[in-house]
Design an enzyme around this catalytic site. Structure first.
Site, PDB file in Angstrom:
ATOM      1  N   ASN A 186      57.795  65.468  92.147  1.00 16.20           N
ATOM      2  CA  ASN A 186      58.758  66.330  92.827  1.00 16.20           C
ATOM      3  C   ASN A 186      58.245  67.757  92.773  1.00 16.20           C
ATOM      4  OD1 ASN A 186      61.061  67.391  93.980  1.00 16.20           O
ATOM      5  ND2 ASN A 186      62.429  66.893  92.276  1.00 16.20           N
ATOM      6  N   THR A 187      58.364  68.465  93.864  1.00 19.27           N
ATOM      7  CA  THR A 187      57.941  69.858  93.869  1.00 19.27           C
ATOM      8  C   THR A 187      59.163  70.765  93.801  1.00 19.27           C
ATOM      9  OG1 THR A 187      56.685  71.540  95.038  1.00 19.27           O
ATOM     10  CG2 THR A 187      57.700  69.849  96.403  1.00 19.27           C
ATOM     11  N   HIS A 188      59.025  71.834  92.993  1.00 24.48           N
ATOM     12  CA  HIS A 188      60.183  72.678  92.690  1.00 24.48           C
ATOM     13  C   HIS A 188      59.793  74.157  92.773  1.00 24.48           C
ATOM     14  CE1 HIS A 188      64.059  73.671  90.977  1.00 24.48           C
ATOM     15  NE2 HIS A 188      63.444  74.506  90.169  1.00 24.48           N
ATOM     16  N   ARG A 202      76.876  55.675  94.951  1.00 22.64           N
ATOM     17  CA  ARG A 202      75.581  56.300  94.686  1.00 22.64           C
ATOM     18  C   ARG A 202      74.532  55.274  94.226  1.00 22.64           C
ATOM     19  NH1 ARG A 202      74.525  61.990  95.172  1.00 22.64           N
ATOM     20  NH2 ARG A 202      72.391  62.084  94.475  1.00 22.64           N
ATOM     21  N   ASP A 261      61.874  62.136  86.000  1.00 23.42           N
ATOM     22  CA  ASP A 261      62.463  61.284  84.951  1.00 23.42           C
ATOM     23  C   ASP A 261      63.964  61.220  85.235  1.00 23.42           C
ATOM     24  OD1 ASP A 261      63.464  63.689  84.071  1.00 23.42           O
ATOM     25  OD2 ASP A 261      62.393  63.684  82.147  1.00 23.42           O
ATOM     26  N   GLY A 272      66.340  63.181  84.296  1.00 30.24           N
ATOM     27  CA  GLY A 272      67.059  64.456  84.305  1.00 30.24           C
ATOM     28  C   GLY A 272      66.921  65.210  85.617  1.00 30.24           C
ATOM     29  N   ASP A 293      65.127  67.937  87.233  1.00 28.56           N
ATOM     30  CA  ASP A 293      63.926  68.783  87.149  1.00 28.56           C
ATOM     31  C   ASP A 293      63.390  68.904  85.722  1.00 28.56           C
ATOM     32  OD1 ASP A 293      64.241  69.201  89.893  1.00 28.56           O
ATOM     33  OD2 ASP A 293      65.470  70.976  89.596  1.00 28.56           O
TER      34      ASP A 293
HETATM   35  C1  GAR Z   1      60.646  73.722  98.557  1.00 32.97           C
HETATM   36  O1  GAR Z   1      60.486  75.046  98.090  1.00 32.97           O
HETATM   37  C2  GAR Z   1      60.999  72.806  97.411  1.00 32.97           C
HETATM   38  O2  GAR Z   1      60.407  73.138  96.205  1.00 32.97           O
HETATM   39  C3  GAR Z   1      62.485  73.006  97.338  1.00 32.97           C
HETATM   40  O3  GAR Z   1      62.901  73.003  98.661  1.00 32.97           O
HETATM   41  C4  GAR Z   1      61.859  73.588  99.453  1.00 32.97           C
HETATM   42  C5  GAR Z   1      61.601  72.666 100.612  1.00 32.97           C
HETATM   43  O4  GAR Z   1      60.811  73.302 101.575  1.00 32.97           O
HETATM   44  N1  GAR Z   1      63.099  71.980  96.552  1.00 32.97           N
HETATM   45  C6  GAR Z   1      64.098  72.225  95.714  1.00 32.97           C
HETATM   46  O5  GAR Z   1      64.624  73.310  95.569  1.00 32.97           O
HETATM   47  C7  GAR Z   1      64.544  71.005  94.947  1.00 32.97           C
HETATM   48  N2  GAR Z   1      65.154  71.379  93.716  1.00 32.97           N
HETATM   49  P1  GAR Z   1      60.239  72.492 102.803  1.00 32.97           P
HETATM   50  O6  GAR Z   1      61.371  71.599 103.340  1.00 32.97           O
HETATM   51  O7  GAR Z   1      59.812  73.530 103.785  1.00 32.97           O
HETATM   52  O8  GAR Z   1      59.089  71.661 102.295  1.00 32.97           O
END
Ligand code: GAR
Length: 211
Positions: free
Chosen positions: A117-119, A75, A151, A153, A155
């Site tokens: 990062n988007t969540h 990793r 960071d 962790g 999320d």
């Molecule tokens: C998004 O909703 C993003 O937030 C999520 O995967 C989806 C990707 O959609 N990410 C996570 O859950 C990470 N923890 P996309 O491939 O259509 O952009």
């Protein structure tokens, strides 16, 4: 308090990391067609091949690379290789858009403070990779989307932006996630644009865009 200057000259260089459908990537690709947006996607990286997100990159004539963990000794080696690949595109900001791997120490040392990062949940509720399902299971009436600076962790990083989404009585995981993703794409495009155009500071857990 780290202060990240507005990118100059614009457009800012974005490297976007993906693992799946890439609709958030597409939103950034579409936004960057308008010059005043101030950012362009210079490369897309993935931890797996044969995903729609890579086709979106190719359709937009954006270079891409695939780096599976299984191709590296361990990793840490993967994390170092990922860091080098991303660095080779000289990003101003790295965007994890549905990237389902945790980046490690080498990546954070190089791109800490410059990776968002988007969540699909209102963090700190429902971290991890099944956030919409977890929100439904818990029975919350409101969930949403969060953009945060990574960071060490899972999320847990400082939050840049959040948008709320109501949970409907007849939602299942897919319908809820799709409604979240609509809001999430708008949040991502708007916030990334502001970050590169106006600059931002990170003071502990507080992120402020602009001076
Ligand atoms: C998004 O909703 C993003 O937030 C999520 O995967 C989806 C990707 O959609 N990410 C996570 O859950 C990470 N923890 P996309 O491939 O259509 O952009």
């Amino acid at each position: 308090m780290p202060w990240f200057e507005p990118v100059s000259p614009l457009p800012a260089r974005l490297v976007v990391l993906v693992s799946g459908s890439g609709s958030n990537l597409q939103a950034l690709l579409d936004a960057s067609r308008i010059r005043s947006y101030g950012a362009k996607v210079v490369a897309v990286g993935a931890d797996r091949g044969h995903i729609p997100a890579l086709q979106r990159a190719s359709d937009a004539a954006v270079p891409s690379f695939v780096l599976p963990v299984a191709d590296c000794a361990d990793r840490a080696a993967w994390d170092s290789a990922l860091t080098e690949r991303v660095a080779s595109y000289r990003p101003d900001l790295v965007v994890l858009a549905g990237f389902l791997k945790l980046t490690g120490a080498a990546f954070l040392a190089r791109f800490g403070g410059r990776t968002v990062n988007t969540h699909p949940a209102l963090l700190p509720a429902f971290p991890g990779i099944r956030a919409p399902a977890d929100a439904l299971r818990h029975g919350v009436r409101v969930t949403g989307a969060t953009l945060f600076v990574i960071d060490t962790g899972v999320d847990t990083g400082p939050i840049v932006a959040q948008r709320a989404v109501d949970v409907e009585d007849d939602d299942d995981e897919q319908s809820l996630h799709e409604r979240i993703k609509k809001v999430e794409r708008g949040m991502l495009v708007e916030t990334v644009g502001q970050m590169v155009r106006e600059g931002y500071s990170i003071d502990g857990r507080r992120v402020r865009i602009g001076r």
